[in-house]
Design an enzyme around this catalytic site. Structure first.
Site, PDB file in Angstrom:
ATOM      1  N   SER A 190      25.431 -21.196 -13.277  1.00 27.54           N
ATOM      2  CA  SER A 190      25.096 -19.982 -12.520  1.00 27.54           C
ATOM      3  C   SER A 190      25.178 -18.773 -13.431  1.00 27.54           C
ATOM      4  CB  SER A 190      26.096 -19.806 -11.372  1.00 27.54           C
ATOM      5  OG  SER A 190      25.967 -18.525 -10.791  1.00 27.54           O
ATOM      6  N   TYR A 203      35.085 -19.939  -8.193  1.00 33.03           N
ATOM      7  CA  TYR A 203      33.714 -20.439  -8.366  1.00 33.03           C
ATOM      8  C   TYR A 203      33.163 -20.075  -9.744  1.00 33.03           C
ATOM      9  CZ  TYR A 203      28.625 -20.694  -7.600  1.00 33.03           C
ATOM     10  OH  TYR A 203      27.284 -20.973  -7.705  1.00 33.03           O
TER      11      TYR A 203
HETATM   12  P1  NAD Z   1      23.367 -25.709  -0.937  1.00 32.42           P
HETATM   13  O1  NAD Z   1      24.451 -25.459   0.014  1.00 32.42           O
HETATM   14  O2  NAD Z   1      22.025 -25.975  -0.392  1.00 32.42           O
HETATM   15  O3  NAD Z   1      23.734 -26.922  -1.891  1.00 32.42           O
HETATM   16  C1  NAD Z   1      25.044 -27.248  -2.265  1.00 32.42           C
HETATM   17  C2  NAD Z   1      25.254 -28.702  -1.919  1.00 32.42           C
HETATM   18  O4  NAD Z   1      26.458 -29.143  -2.529  1.00 32.42           O
HETATM   19  C3  NAD Z   1      25.407 -28.996  -0.443  1.00 32.42           C
HETATM   20  O5  NAD Z   1      24.172 -29.212   0.170  1.00 32.42           O
HETATM   21  C4  NAD Z   1      26.270 -30.248  -0.457  1.00 32.42           C
HETATM   22  O6  NAD Z   1      25.465 -31.387  -0.279  1.00 32.42           O
HETATM   23  C5  NAD Z   1      26.850 -30.287  -1.843  1.00 32.42           C
HETATM   24  N1  NAD Z   1      28.310 -30.388  -1.770  1.00 32.42           N
HETATM   25  C6  NAD Z   1      29.209 -29.395  -1.613  1.00 32.42           C
HETATM   26  N2  NAD Z   1      30.453 -29.912  -1.555  1.00 32.42           N
HETATM   27  C7  NAD Z   1      30.326 -31.261  -1.675  1.00 32.42           C
HETATM   28  C8  NAD Z   1      31.235 -32.353  -1.688  1.00 32.42           C
HETATM   29  N3  NAD Z   1      32.565 -32.168  -1.566  1.00 32.42           N
HETATM   30  N4  NAD Z   1      30.743 -33.612  -1.807  1.00 32.42           N
HETATM   31  C9  NAD Z   1      29.396 -33.815  -1.923  1.00 32.42           C
HETATM   32  N5  NAD Z   1      28.495 -32.823  -1.936  1.00 32.42           N
HETATM   33  C10 NAD Z   1      28.952 -31.562  -1.811  1.00 32.42           C
HETATM   34  O7  NAD Z   1      23.328 -24.462  -1.922  1.00 32.42           O
HETATM   35  P2  NAD Z   1      22.573 -24.223  -3.323  1.00 32.42           P
HETATM   36  O8  NAD Z   1      22.604 -22.771  -3.497  1.00 32.42           O
HETATM   37  O9  NAD Z   1      21.294 -24.937  -3.378  1.00 32.42           O
HETATM   38  O10 NAD Z   1      23.585 -24.834  -4.370  1.00 32.42           O
HETATM   39  C11 NAD Z   1      23.222 -25.796  -5.342  1.00 32.42           C
HETATM   40  C12 NAD Z   1      23.883 -25.459  -6.670  1.00 32.42           C
HETATM   41  O11 NAD Z   1      23.328 -24.235  -7.148  1.00 32.42           O
HETATM   42  C13 NAD Z   1      25.389 -25.251  -6.601  1.00 32.42           C
HETATM   43  O12 NAD Z   1      25.994 -25.844  -7.728  1.00 32.42           O
HETATM   44  C14 NAD Z   1      25.524 -23.740  -6.704  1.00 32.42           C
HETATM   45  O13 NAD Z   1      26.743 -23.361  -7.275  1.00 32.42           O
HETATM   46  C15 NAD Z   1      24.370 -23.422  -7.614  1.00 32.42           C
HETATM   47  N6  NAD Z   1      23.933 -22.032  -7.618  1.00 32.42           N
HETATM   48  C16 NAD Z   1      23.397 -21.471  -6.496  1.00 32.42           C
HETATM   49  C17 NAD Z   1      22.983 -20.153  -6.538  1.00 32.42           C
HETATM   50  C18 NAD Z   1      22.371 -19.486  -5.341  1.00 32.42           C
HETATM   51  O14 NAD Z   1      22.167 -18.267  -5.373  1.00 32.42           O
HETATM   52  N7  NAD Z   1      22.058 -20.179  -4.284  1.00 32.42           N
HETATM   53  C19 NAD Z   1      23.127 -19.404  -7.704  1.00 32.42           C
HETATM   54  C20 NAD Z   1      23.669 -20.003  -8.825  1.00 32.42           C
HETATM   55  C21 NAD Z   1      24.076 -21.318  -8.769  1.00 32.42           C
END
Ligand code: NAD
Ligand code: MG
Length: 298
Positions: A190, A203
């Site tokens: 991120s 985080y």
């Molecule tokens: P999202 O909620 O759609 O996806 C995160 C997923 O993580 C969940 O759907 C879930 O299936 C999984 N998860 C969480 N805890 C878990 C556990 N204990 N066991 C199994 N699965 C688990 O949100 P997203 O934004 O698509 O996140 C995906 C990745 O992108 C993450 O690593 C997040 O940190 C990263 N990210 C997101 C953003 C943003 O702005 N959305 C920015 C930077 C990084």
């Protein structure tokens, strides 16, 4: 299909600058309930055979970024194993259907990745279900905003590290015996790795760790012909943000402070993962590809 990713267009206007209403979902949150809905590429991502015959395991692929990556991989010709939490079954079914409509295999593998045995089982079941493995996307993550360090519980700190970095280690370690030369590992980090928000202490620290893990492991695995890279998203509209990922009052202006002036849609990240998974990036190793709407990054 709507306008695909190859259509010449103004990136500012490709998607509207959304102002999401204040909303709350219990962790982990569902794409199904998100207001407004997101574009994971169902109607817009056009594949051109860049991952033909490949076999991918993607964690957190029921929703958000992981779902967009799963849809893109399938449209590019890969079979996909989907990892997610049991309570996300409904979201996962939708993604599995899109994969199957692309003529590819979808293997659904619910389980909680904070447990090391579950991580090992996940890899075993993915390899069995797909008949091998050559792409691993460590993408699952949790983000819970807390204003004051005194209010950040030991339990939250521990669960965030288990989910965001321990699971990456456990899954990667279990996957390695199955990965042939040419395989690719992609970790979702991120912008928080180098621009930590004051409310995301635990985080952001895990995201720094993921970047570092990626760069060290890339050097270790390069002589084995296995490439390791990371993708660092900026603000993308996903269920993570409404299940306490952001303070509620921050939601209506989510993503607006980026140079492009809007939050990203999950499918706008997918081509970065496709590039790093495909052999076209054969000389790219230990790289963090920033996809963040223009914010300066190291
Ligand atoms: P999202 O909620 O759609 O996806 C995160 C997923 O993580 C969940 O759907 C879930 O299936 C999984 N998860 C969480 N805890 C878990 C556990 N204990 N066991 C199994 N699965 C688990 O949100 P997203 O934004 O698509 O996140 C995906 C990745 O992108 C993450 O690593 C997040 O940190 C990263 N990210 C997101 C953003 C943003 O702005 N959305 C920015 C930077 C990084
Ligand atoms: Mg989800």
């Amino acid at each position: 299909m709507g306008q695909d990713q190859y259509t010449f267009q103004d990136p500012i206007k490709r998607y509207p600058s959304i102002e999401p209403p204040q909303q709350d979902q219990p962790e982990p949150g569902l794409d199904k309930e998100l207001v407004p809905h997101t574009d994971r590429g169902e109607d817009t991502y056009r594949g051109t055979g860049r991952l033909k015959g490949r076999k991918a395991l993607i964690t957190g692929s029921d929703s958000g970024i992981g779902a967009a990556v799963a849809i893109a991989f399938a449209r590019e010709g890969a079979d996909v194993a989907l990892s997610y939490l049991p309570e996300e079954e409904e979201d996962a079914k939708v993604v599995a259907r899109v994969i199957e409509e692309a003529g590819q295999k979808a293997v659904q593998l619910p389980g909680d990745l904070t447990d090391s045995n579950t991580c090992r089982e996940l890899v075993k079941n993915a390899v069995e279900g797909l008949g091998g493995l050559d792409i691993l996307v460590n993408n699952a993550g949790r983000q819970i905003a807390v204003e004051k360090l005194e209010d950040l519980s030991d339990e939250q700190f521990d669960t965030t590290f288990k989910t965001n970095i321990y699971a990456f280690f456990w899954i990667t370690k279990a996957a390695l015996p199955h990965l042939q030369p040419g395989s690719s590992i992609i970790n979702t980090t991120s912008i928080q790795a180098y621009q930590p928000s004051p409310t995301l202490i635990d985080y952001a620290a895990t995201k720094g760790a993921i970047n570092n893990f990626t760069k060290g492991l890339a050097q270790q695995l390069a002589p084995r012909g296995i490439r390791v890279n990371a993708v660092a998203p900026g603000p993308f509209w996903t269920p993570l943000q409404v299940s306490d990922g952001q303070p509620k009052e921050a939601l209506p202006k989510f993503g607006k402070s980026t140079p492009i002036g809007r939050a990203g849609q999950p499918t706008e990240l997918a081509p970065a993962y496709v590039f790093l998974a495909s052999s076209e990036s054969s000389y790219v190793m230990g790289e963090t590809l920033n996809v963040n709407g223009g914010s300066p990054s190291p």
